[in-house]
Design an enzyme around this catalytic site. Structure first.
Site, short mmCIF file in Angstrom:
data_model
loop_
_atom_site.label_atom_id
_atom_site.label_comp_id
_atom_site.label_asym_id
_atom_site.label_seq_id
_atom_site.Cartn_x
_atom_site.Cartn_y
_atom_site.Cartn_z
N TYR A 164 0.84 -1.20 0.03
CA TYR A 164 0.13 0.02 0.00
C TYR A 164 0.83 1.18 -0.07
CZ TYR A 164 -4.47 -2.23 0.75
OH TYR A 164 -5.46 -3.18 0.76
N LYS A 196 4.41 -14.41 2.64
CA LYS A 196 4.67 -15.37 1.67
C LYS A 196 6.08 -15.65 1.49
CE LYS A 196 3.44 -17.77 -2.01
NZ LYS A 196 2.92 -19.28 -2.19
N ASP A 212 -0.98 -18.25 1.20
CA ASP A 212 -2.01 -19.34 0.65
C ASP A 212 -2.39 -20.39 1.58
OD1 ASP A 212 0.58 -20.29 0.80
OD2 ASP A 212 0.63 -21.04 -1.37
N ASP A 219 -5.75 -7.31 4.27
CA ASP A 219 -7.03 -6.99 3.52
C ASP A 219 -7.73 -8.18 2.88
OD1 ASP A 219 -8.74 -5.15 2.26
OD2 ASP A 219 -7.53 -5.61 0.36
N ASP A 253 -11.41 -10.07 4.40
CA ASP A 253 -12.78 -10.24 3.84
C ASP A 253 -13.00 -11.69 3.53
OD1 ASP A 253 -12.61 -7.62 3.11
OD2 ASP A 253 -13.51 -7.89 1.30
C1 IPM Z 1 -10.34 -1.96 3.53
C2 IPM Z 1 -10.61 -1.40 2.01
C3 IPM Z 1 -9.72 -0.40 1.89
C4 IPM Z 1 -8.17 -1.10 1.85
C5 IPM Z 1 -9.82 0.28 0.54
C6 IPM Z 1 -11.14 0.85 0.51
C7 IPM Z 1 -8.47 1.20 0.01
O1 IPM Z 1 -10.71 -2.64 1.29
O2 IPM Z 1 -10.39 -0.89 4.42
O3 IPM Z 1 -10.22 -3.12 3.79
O4 IPM Z 1 -7.84 -1.86 0.84
O5 IPM Z 1 -7.47 -1.39 2.85
MN MN Z 2 -10.53 -4.62 2.22
#
Ligand code: IPM
Ligand code: MN
Length: 291
Positions: free
Chosen positions: A114, A159, A192, A216, A220
């Site tokens: 990032y 990784k 992975d 990130d 999710d």
């Molecule tokens: C999160 C989001 C952000 C990230 C985006 C919106 C930049 O996906 O907070 O997880 O990638 O960190």
């Molecule tokens: Mn995210």
């Protein structure tokens, strides 16, 4: 002293879910509403202004809805608002807890892939992951401190078999930090394998310590496995706020995005945003008790 919380509804479903979340803050909190959004960007060209930053830095915390809008190219709002806030306020831990799975992610929140370092030259693009022992070390210390309140296990996810430069720095730095916590256990998994095990055997994890991008993606995945993105919240923290000039303890947000496809339909689930507001209140309450 009256506590002040900045509220930034943002775009898409952000304003809807923030109405419910802001109500959670209660009457003892002064709310400072900020219009930082795609609409403002499209009319004034402003993303996050210095004046916005000053207001936020002067508040005890920031409650954040969502940003992102199909009228604005990918990355402009994300980088210009959310990532800039994380960086400027040095919110170096991104904490995402999944109580149903018994897992907490401690995601490094200021660097890695990032960093924004890279180039695009025609058909060739580079994207540089920047990693420093300082940033890894402070996250690792946070994870081990938390481990002493939990099962004692920290799993570092990277990784290191492919990303050898960043991977070795992460492993060495984390191992060095672990030496100061002899009662805790440190394990390592490749990203992975961790993705596979989050689905097939999540009980092997407790605290997952990982870099910005793996954190990130994997958080999710964990959200998908435990009630969906409508439930997951995150705290972007600078844990030692007493030692720094800004007042802001953190940015609290739902993990989901602005979901422009369902904005205004009443379908948005406000529970993640409400959870973010509760994490914010818990953080301020813990600080109040500690000081
Ligand atoms: C999160 C989001 C952000 C990230 C985006 C919106 C930049 O996906 O907070 O997880 O990638 O960190
Ligand atoms: Mn995210």
């Amino acid at each position: 002293m009256t506590r002040r919380v900045a509220v930034l509804p943002g775009d898409g479903i952000g304003p809807e879910v923030m109405t419910a979340a802001a109500a959670e803050l209660g009457p003892g909190i002064e709310q400072v509403h900020l219009d930082i959004s795609a609409d403002r960007y499209l009319s004034t060209g402003e993303l996050l202004t210095d004046a916005d930053l000053q207001i936020i830095a002067g508040c005890d915390a920031l409650l954040f809805g969502a940003i992102g809008d199909p009228r604005v190219p990918d990355g402009v709002l994300e980088r210009g608002v959310l990532l800039r806030l994380r960086k400027e306020l040095d919110l170096y831990v991104n904490l995402r807890a999944f109580p149903d799975m018994g897992i907490v992610f401690v995601r490094e929140n200021t660097e890695g892939p990032y960093s924004g370092v890279g180039t695009r030259s025609g058909d060739v693009a580079t994207e540089t992951s920047v990693n420093t022992a300082e940033a890894i070390g402070r996250c690792a210390r946070y994870a081990f401190e938390m481990a002493s309140q939990r099962s004692g296990l920290v799993t570092l996810v990277h990784k290191a078999n492919v990303l050898v430069h960043a991977g070795s720095l992460w492993r060495e730095t984390t191992e060095r930090v672990a030496e100061a916590y002899p009662e805790m256990r440190l394990k390592y998994e490749h990203a992975d394998a961790a993705a596979y095990h989050l689905v097939t055997d999540p009980s092997r994890f407790d605290i997952v310590l990982t870099d910005n991008l793996f954190g990130d993606l994997l958080s999710d995945l964990a959200a998908g496995l435990s009630g969906g993105l409508g439930r997951a919240a995150s705290a972007n923290l600078h844990p030692q706020r007493s030692t720094r000039p800004t007042r802001c303890a953190g940015l609290f947000e739902p993990v989901h995005g602005s979901a422009p496809d369902i904005a205004g339909t009443g379908k948005a689930d406000p529970r993640a945003a409400i959870q973010a507001a509760r994490m914010l209140m818990d953080t301020l309450e813990k600080e109040r008790v500690a000081t």
